[in-house]
Design an enzyme around this catalytic site. Sequence first.
Site: not given
Length: 186
Positions: A14-16
Amino acid sequence: MIQVDMTIDAKGLSCPMPIVKAKKAIHKLQPGQVLEVQATDKGSKADMKAWAESTGHHYLGTIEEEGIFKHYIRRASESEAKNEAKFPHVIRNEELADKINDPSIIILDVREPAEFAFGHIPGALSIPLGELEERIKELPQDKTIYVVCRTGTRSSLAAQKLAEKGFSNVWNIVPGMSEWNGSLEQ
């Protein structure tokens, strides 16, 4: 079929992390070569596009196949490349916690709807980064806007976009929801 010069796997991250992996990989390519980033995070579509635009690289598009997003980015030439700038106005989670009941502010959550649904800062407005451009008129320019995401990366890109559109009092919340200890709404 898109001709790619390098493919990286960011599935399950997931981000980042998809952006972090893309940053490292793109520097291994020559200008004009194409990077394919494979990811499963729905927010990565908006993230990759915003990151490419902020660095001068060319976002070619995304193809979704069986829940995998294949992002295509062409490396910029030296004259096109821009230094990636973190949004300069930053506020820490703890500082924001003291302000959340202030009616003169807006807390803008730019995570995906599913992330927002599982818990968000009370009173936060949900506009995912990928929808920000088309929904920007929903935001009043005369209020202070605090932008939050999971880690501060996506919100930095969103804050930059708001500043470019004339919003003068915008702050990026770091480290974001990944370390938010304040109250939550669901």
